[in-house]
Scaffold this motif. Structure first.
Motif, short mmCIF file in Angstrom:
data_model
loop_
_atom_site.label_atom_id
_atom_site.label_comp_id
_atom_site.label_asym_id
_atom_site.label_seq_id
_atom_site.Cartn_x
_atom_site.Cartn_y
_atom_site.Cartn_z
N GLU A 87 105.18 10.97 78.84
CA GLU A 87 104.32 10.06 78.08
C GLU A 87 103.11 9.67 78.94
N ASP A 140 100.08 7.96 77.53
CA ASP A 140 99.08 7.12 76.88
C ASP A 140 98.84 5.87 77.72
N ASN A 141 98.21 4.87 77.15
CA ASN A 141 97.80 3.67 77.91
C ASN A 141 98.94 2.94 78.61
N ASN A 142 100.09 2.83 77.96
CA ASN A 142 101.18 2.04 78.54
C ASN A 142 102.32 2.89 79.10
N ASP A 143 102.23 4.20 79.00
CA ASP A 143 103.26 5.12 79.49
C ASP A 143 104.64 4.86 78.90
N LEU A 144 104.71 4.27 77.73
CA LEU A 144 105.99 3.98 77.06
C LEU A 144 106.07 4.76 75.76
N GLU A 194 106.79 5.88 71.82
CA GLU A 194 106.72 5.35 70.46
C GLU A 194 107.73 6.17 69.65
N THR A 240 105.76 0.76 70.16
CA THR A 240 106.33 1.13 71.45
C THR A 240 107.69 0.46 71.57
N GLU A 300 115.34 -5.21 72.89
CA GLU A 300 114.50 -5.35 74.09
C GLU A 300 115.29 -5.78 75.31
#
Length: 159
Positions: free
Chosen positions: A54, A56-60, A62, A91, A97
């Motif tokens: 992954e 993208d911006n947050n590396d988490l 989806e 995400t 959580e």
């Protein structure tokens, strides 16, 4: 009286057959234990989604798709499900959580399955995090791999 060669041979053959029967019975019990179905009930669990590539911006991830527990493919209970909403797929690196959650399975459990993709809208093709099942053997961690990652379902308790 001295035992004859035939008598020794018969005793040896008898012992071999007895041992073969014990090994065969042990093997059947091991096979039966491996295919055991566990009674359903309240399943306490958590799920982790992993996509090492992954970027993208947050590396988490989806993730979208489903995670279920099955009874020999006949009945299933969904533990987690989310549709692919393209750019709006949230995400979710872990479900829930924090901690764990519960779901009631009103059937025997023989497998933990995950069919989970990961949305990469606008970047490239979607990834496949998990595609398949693992035999259920009671509480523990079940990691279901896919070509691009994995999904780990941790079952804390059933009953």
């Amino acid at each position: 009286m001295r035992p004859t060669s035939m008598g020794r041979l018969a005793a040896l053959a008898s012992t071999a057959l007895l041992l073969a029967g014990v090994v065969s019975a042990g093997s059947a019990q091991a096979q039966s234990a491996a295919q055991a179905r566990y009674p359903g009930g309240l399943v306490t669990y958590s799920i982790e989604f992993s996509n090492p590539q992954e970027k993208d911006n947050n590396d988490l991830p989806e993730p979208y798709g489903r995670v279920v527990v099955k009874d020999d493919g006949l009945r299933e209970t969904t533990l987690w499900e989310h549709p692919d909403l393209d750019i709006n797929t949230p995400t979710v690196p872990r479900y829930p959580e924090a901690g764990f959650t519960h779901r009631f399975a009103d059937h025997f459990i023989s497998e933990v399955c995950a069919y989970v993709g990961e949305d990469d809208t606008g970047i490239n093709a979607d990834d496949v995090l998990a595609q398949g099942c693992e035999p259920f053997h009671g509480p523990g961690a079940y990691t279901i791999p896919g070509p691009d990652g994995s999904v780990t379902v941790t079952v804390y308790h059933v009953g």
